[in-house]
Design a protein around this motif. Structure first.
Motif, PDB file in Angstrom:
ATOM      1  N   ARG A  56       0.822  -1.204   0.000  1.00  0.00           N
ATOM      2  CA  ARG A  56       0.000   0.000   0.000  1.00  0.00           C
ATOM      3  C   ARG A  56       0.865   1.266   0.000  1.00  0.00           C
ATOM      4  NH1 ARG A  56      -3.311  -3.040   3.543  1.00  0.00           N
ATOM      5  NH2 ARG A  56      -2.278  -2.095   5.364  1.00  0.00           N
ATOM      6  N   ASP A  57       1.947   1.274   0.785  1.00  0.00           N
ATOM      7  CA  ASP A  57       2.835   2.441   0.791  1.00  0.00           C
ATOM      8  C   ASP A  57       3.475   2.647  -0.580  1.00  0.00           C
ATOM      9  OD1 ASP A  57       2.204   2.789   3.413  1.00  0.00           O
ATOM     10  OD2 ASP A  57       4.048   1.842   4.201  1.00  0.00           O
ATOM     11  N   LEU A  58       3.887   1.544  -1.197  1.00  0.00           N
ATOM     12  CA  LEU A  58       4.522   1.651  -2.515  1.00  0.00           C
ATOM     13  C   LEU A  58       3.556   2.207  -3.556  1.00  0.00           C
ATOM     14  CD1 LEU A  58       6.992   1.089  -4.263  1.00  0.00           C
ATOM     15  CD2 LEU A  58       6.160  -1.252  -4.591  1.00  0.00           C
ATOM     16  N   ARG A  59       2.315   1.776  -3.515  1.00  0.00           N
ATOM     17  CA  ARG A  59       1.323   2.281  -4.474  1.00  0.00           C
ATOM     18  C   ARG A  59       1.066   3.775  -4.276  1.00  0.00           C
ATOM     19  NH1 ARG A  59      -3.270  -2.550  -4.404  1.00  0.00           N
ATOM     20  NH2 ARG A  59      -2.093  -4.032  -5.711  1.00  0.00           N
ATOM     21  N   THR A  60       1.049   4.180  -2.963  1.00  0.00           N
ATOM     22  CA  THR A  60       0.814   5.598  -2.688  1.00  0.00           C
ATOM     23  C   THR A  60       1.957   6.451  -3.247  1.00  0.00           C
ATOM     24  OG1 THR A  60      -0.414   5.059  -0.685  1.00  0.00           O
ATOM     25  CG2 THR A  60       0.434   7.308  -0.882  1.00  0.00           C
ATOM     26  N   ARG A  61       3.180   6.003  -3.016  1.00  0.00           N
ATOM     27  CA  ARG A  61       4.335   6.771  -3.518  1.00  0.00           C
ATOM     28  C   ARG A  61       4.368   6.782  -5.058  1.00  0.00           C
ATOM     29  NH1 ARG A  61       9.378   5.199   0.506  1.00  0.00           N
ATOM     30  NH2 ARG A  61       8.372   5.885   2.457  1.00  0.00           N
ATOM     31  N   LEU A  62       4.037   5.646  -5.645  1.00  0.00           N
ATOM     32  CA  LEU A  62       4.019   5.595  -7.117  1.00  0.00           C
ATOM     33  C   LEU A  62       2.957   6.548  -7.688  1.00  0.00           C
ATOM     34  CD1 LEU A  62       4.447   1.789  -7.864  1.00  0.00           C
ATOM     35  CD2 LEU A  62       6.076   3.630  -8.335  1.00  0.00           C
ATOM     36  N   ALA A  63       1.813   6.657  -7.009  1.00  0.00           N
ATOM     37  CA  ALA A  63       0.773   7.586  -7.475  1.00  0.00           C
ATOM     38  C   ALA A  63       1.241   9.030  -7.387  1.00  0.00           C
ATOM     39  CB  ALA A  63      -0.504   7.382  -6.649  1.00  0.00           C
ATOM     40  N   ASP A  64       1.933   9.365  -6.266  1.00  0.00           N
ATOM     41  CA  ASP A  64       2.462  10.728  -6.143  1.00  0.00           C
ATOM     42  C   ASP A  64       3.481  11.020  -7.226  1.00  0.00           C
ATOM     43  OD1 ASP A  64       0.866  11.070  -3.950  1.00  0.00           O
ATOM     44  OD2 ASP A  64       2.455  10.600  -2.480  1.00  0.00           O
ATOM     45  N   VAL A  65       4.370  10.081  -7.450  1.00  0.00           N
ATOM     46  CA  VAL A  65       5.378  10.278  -8.503  1.00  0.00           C
ATOM     47  C   VAL A  65       4.717  10.424  -9.873  1.00  0.00           C
ATOM     48  CG1 VAL A  65       7.276   9.153  -9.739  1.00  0.00           C
ATOM     49  CG2 VAL A  65       7.216   9.127  -7.235  1.00  0.00           C
ATOM     50  N   HIS A  66       3.660   9.673 -10.141  1.00  0.00           N
ATOM     51  CA  HIS A  66       2.966   9.750 -11.428  1.00  0.00           C
ATOM     52  C   HIS A  66       2.310  11.121 -11.627  1.00  0.00           C
ATOM     53  CE1 HIS A  66       0.987   8.281 -14.976  1.00  0.00           C
ATOM     54  NE2 HIS A  66      -0.222   8.633 -14.483  1.00  0.00           N
ATOM     55  N   VAL A  67       1.722  11.659 -10.532  1.00  0.00           N
ATOM     56  CA  VAL A  67       1.117  12.993 -10.625  1.00  0.00           C
ATOM     57  C   VAL A  67       2.181  14.039 -10.913  1.00  0.00           C
ATOM     58  CG1 VAL A  67      -0.065  14.776  -9.308  1.00  0.00           C
ATOM     59  CG2 VAL A  67      -0.844  12.403  -9.155  1.00  0.00           C
ATOM     60  N   GLN A  68       3.325  13.949 -10.208  1.00  0.00           N
ATOM     61  CA  GLN A  68       4.417  14.902 -10.452  1.00  0.00           C
ATOM     62  C   GLN A  68       4.931  14.787 -11.892  1.00  0.00           C
ATOM     63  OE1 GLN A  68       7.385  14.232  -7.480  1.00  0.00           O
ATOM     64  NE2 GLN A  68       6.077  14.888  -5.758  1.00  0.00           N
ATOM     65  N   GLN A  69       5.014  13.556 -12.366  1.00  0.00           N
ATOM     66  CA  GLN A  69       5.501  13.354 -13.739  1.00  0.00           C
ATOM     67  C   GLN A  69       4.547  13.969 -14.767  1.00  0.00           C
ATOM     68  OE1 GLN A  69       5.718   9.269 -14.921  1.00  0.00           O
ATOM     69  NE2 GLN A  69       7.043   9.694 -16.673  1.00  0.00           N
ATOM     70  N   GLU A  70       3.254  13.766 -14.564  1.00  0.00           N
ATOM     71  CA  GLU A  70       2.275  14.352 -15.494  1.00  0.00           C
ATOM     72  C   GLU A  70       2.340  15.874 -15.478  1.00  0.00           C
ATOM     73  OE1 GLU A  70      -1.501  12.836 -14.397  1.00  0.00           O
ATOM     74  OE2 GLU A  70      -1.307  11.016 -15.632  1.00  0.00           O
ATOM     75  N   HIS A  71       2.512  16.451 -14.279  1.00  0.00           N
ATOM     76  CA  HIS A  71       2.605  17.905 -14.169  1.00  0.00           C
ATOM     77  C   HIS A  71       3.826  18.428 -14.925  1.00  0.00           C
ATOM     78  CE1 HIS A  71       2.204  21.900 -12.497  1.00  0.00           C
ATOM     79  NE2 HIS A  71       3.471  21.847 -12.082  1.00  0.00           N
ATOM     80  N   ARG A  72       4.966  17.770 -14.701  1.00  0.00           N
ATOM     81  CA  ARG A  72       6.178  18.200 -15.418  1.00  0.00           C
ATOM     82  C   ARG A  72       6.036  18.003 -16.929  1.00  0.00           C
ATOM     83  NH1 ARG A  72      11.204  15.934 -11.728  1.00  0.00           N
ATOM     84  NH2 ARG A  72      10.722  17.129  -9.835  1.00  0.00           N
ATOM     85  N   TRP A  73       5.366  16.940 -17.314  1.00  0.00           N
ATOM     86  CA  TRP A  73       5.173  16.666 -18.745  1.00  0.00           C
ATOM     87  C   TRP A  73       4.328  17.772 -19.399  1.00  0.00           C
ATOM     88  CZ3 TRP A  73       7.019  12.668 -21.801  1.00  0.00           C
ATOM     89  CH2 TRP A  73       6.458  12.559 -23.062  1.00  0.00           C
ATOM     90  N   VAL A  74       3.272  18.169 -18.710  1.00  0.00           N
ATOM     91  CA  VAL A  74       2.407  19.227 -19.259  1.00  0.00           C
ATOM     92  C   VAL A  74       3.166  20.542 -19.366  1.00  0.00           C
ATOM     93  CG1 VAL A  74       0.370  20.642 -18.804  1.00  0.00           C
ATOM     94  CG2 VAL A  74       0.260  18.167 -18.475  1.00  0.00           C
ATOM     95  N   VAL A  75       3.891  20.907 -18.316  1.00  0.00           N
ATOM     96  CA  VAL A  75       4.654  22.157 -18.349  1.00  0.00           C
ATOM     97  C   VAL A  75       5.708  22.120 -19.451  1.00  0.00           C
ATOM     98  CG1 VAL A  75       6.237  23.622 -17.045  1.00  0.00           C
ATOM     99  CG2 VAL A  75       4.238  22.639 -15.913  1.00  0.00           C
ATOM    100  N   ALA A  76       6.428  21.018 -19.537  1.00  0.00           N
ATOM    101  CA  ALA A  76       7.459  20.898 -20.580  1.00  0.00           C
ATOM    102  C   ALA A  76       6.861  20.966 -21.975  1.00  0.00           C
ATOM    103  CB  ALA A  76       8.230  19.584 -20.389  1.00  0.00           C
ATOM    104  N   SER A  77       5.697  20.341 -22.147  1.00  0.00           N
ATOM    105  CA  SER A  77       5.056  20.360 -23.473  1.00  0.00           C
ATOM    106  C   SER A  77       4.606  21.766 -23.858  1.00  0.00           C
ATOM    107  CB  SER A  77       3.853  19.409 -23.467  1.00  0.00           C
ATOM    108  OG  SER A  77       4.255  18.084 -23.219  1.00  0.00           O
ATOM    109  N   LEU A  78       4.064  22.504 -22.872  1.00  0.00           N
ATOM    110  CA  LEU A  78       3.643  23.872 -23.169  1.00  0.00           C
ATOM    111  C   LEU A  78       4.824  24.755 -23.544  1.00  0.00           C
ATOM    112  CD1 LEU A  78       0.958  24.461 -20.374  1.00  0.00           C
ATOM    113  CD2 LEU A  78       0.574  24.108 -22.818  1.00  0.00           C
ATOM    114  N   ILE A  79       5.926  24.628 -22.782  1.00  0.00           N
ATOM    115  CA  ILE A  79       7.124  25.427 -23.105  1.00  0.00           C
ATOM    116  C   ILE A  79       7.653  25.062 -24.481  1.00  0.00           C
ATOM    117  CG2 ILE A  79       9.499  25.900 -22.435  1.00  0.00           C
ATOM    118  CD1 ILE A  79       8.644  25.511 -19.529  1.00  0.00           C
ATOM    119  N   ALA A  80       7.745  23.771 -24.740  1.00  0.00           N
ATOM    120  CA  ALA A  80       8.245  23.333 -26.046  1.00  0.00           C
ATOM    121  C   ALA A  80       7.333  23.779 -27.175  1.00  0.00           C
ATOM    122  CB  ALA A  80       8.402  21.814 -26.044  1.00  0.00           C
TER     123      ALA A  80
END
Length: 385
Positions: A56-80
């Motif tokens: 359960r802890d691993l899934r929670t951390r993976l979900a947080d990392v996935h949200v951060q990754q999506e946020h960075r992906w969106v920002v990077a895509s907009l800049i690009a």
């Protein structure tokens, strides 16, 4: 489907390559700016836990990392996306300018060609594409126009010359009829009217010949001339007509208005302007003649008073047979070619003619010709005169 034509293919390939390159760069920038480590750090303070709790802890951390990754992906895509939009505009501008450069050259060359230099051609070289086909079509049109203009001028010149013979025959017949002993009063009256009309036709033919010569622009008698001297000669020759109408003559003739051209044509130009100023003036009116120049231009201005004119009406005076306030054939002493001859002579000498209706009434005619450097003796003679 692309039809045969290298310009179409060139546009397609260049823009497709540009956008393809932009897409590749966009993907590369997005990949570089969105790199994220997906490893989950261990918590050293945590004791032994059950397997279910760790999952359960691993899934929670993976979900947080996935949200951060999506946020960075969106920002990077907009800049690009913003960066590549700007680069695509610059690239498209560069490619379009490079492809359309031959068309701009064709347009500029076409604008330089007018009725006075129809002999010039675009003569575009290069591959047999749509641009060269367009240039060759324009060259063919110019060739046909030149032939038409030459034929028209030749017809006017030949017809004017040929009409001299019957006119001379009519004059001779009139002289013979009047010379008979005790001619009838009706014969004398008819002879007077016919002579007046013959004189009018003669002036009209002179105008046609001069107009054809001026429009042809092929005169070999170019010489250095002073517009001031031509103006003085014209005014002196019409001094009696100016006095007969009680016109107030104002002259401003400077010594620097020199030009190079046909003495006969430029003399006729000035004479026509002076004649026009006298003939279309009111009794006790005024005429202003100003001549000046600088290192690049020689200017002649003739102004008259009179009734208020419409500018649209004045703009038509450079055309043959156009008159102010009279019908096409309603002027006894005018052929209707005076200002059209002036316009043709000015154009043949590479100058400008500006006709303006004065706000307070009357007409202002301004002629600008290319200036020519006079010799020292000529300048001294002009200043002394």
């Amino acid at each position: 489907m692309l039809r045969g034509g290298t310009v179409v293919r060139r546009f397609t390939i260049l823009y497709a390559s540009g956008f393809l390159g932009s897409g590749i760069v966009l993907l590369a920038l997005t990949y570089l700016m969105s790199g994220v480590r997906l490893s989950v750090p261990a918590d050293p303070s945590a004791g032994p836990r059950t397997s279910q709790q760790q999952i359960r802890d691993l899934r929670t951390r993976l979900a947080d990392v996935h949200v951060q990754q999506e946020h960075r992906w969106v920002v990077a895509s907009l800049i690009a996306l913003v960066v590549m939009a700007v680069l695509s505009l610059l690239l498209g501008r560069l490619l379009a300018g490079r492809v359309l450069r031959p068309l701009r050259l064709v347009t500029a060359a076409t604008r330089r060609i007018s009725a006075e230099n129809l002999h010039e051609r675009l003569a575009v070289t290069g591959p047999a594409d749509e641009v060269k086909e367009l240039a060759d079509t324009v060259d063919g049109l110019l060739e046909r126009l030149e032939a038409s203009f030459v034929a028209q001028r030749r017809f006017v010149g030949n017809a004017s010359h040929e009409l001299r013979t019957p006119l001379a025959t009519m004059r001779a017949s009139l002289d013979v009829a009047v010379a008979k002993p005790e001619p009838a009063a009706q014969t004398l009256a008819l002879a007077g009217r016919l002579r007046t009309e013959l004189d009018r036709v003669d002036r009209l033919l002179d105008g046609f010949l001069l107009l054809a010569r001026a429009e042809h622009s092929a005169f070999a008698d170019r010489t250095l001339l002073s517009l001031g001297e031509l103006a003085r000669e014209s005014l002196d020759s019409r001094a009696s007509d100016i006095a007969a109408k009680a016109l107030d003559l104002r002259t401003e003739v400077g010594p620097t208005a020199w030009t190079r051209g046909s003495a006969a044509l430029l003399s006729r130009l000035v004479q026509n302007l002076v004649d026009n100023a006298i003939a279309h003036n009111e009794e006790s009116g005024w005429i202003r003649v100003a001549v000046d120049g600088d290192g690049s231009e020689a200017r002649l201005v003739v102004e008259t008073g009179g009734r208020v004119l419409e500018q649209d009406e004045v703009d038509r005076l450079g055309r043959p047979f156009e008159r102010l306030g009279t019908a096409r054939t309603g002027s006894e002493g005018s052929s209707g070619l005076g200002l059209s001859i002036v316009a043709a002579i000015v154009a043949a000498h590479g100058g400008r003619l500006v006709l303006r209706a004065r706000p307070r009434g009357g007409l202002r005619v301004a002629v600008t010709l290319p200036s020519a450097a006079p010799e020292g003796d000529a300048v001294t003679a002009e200043v002394t005169a």
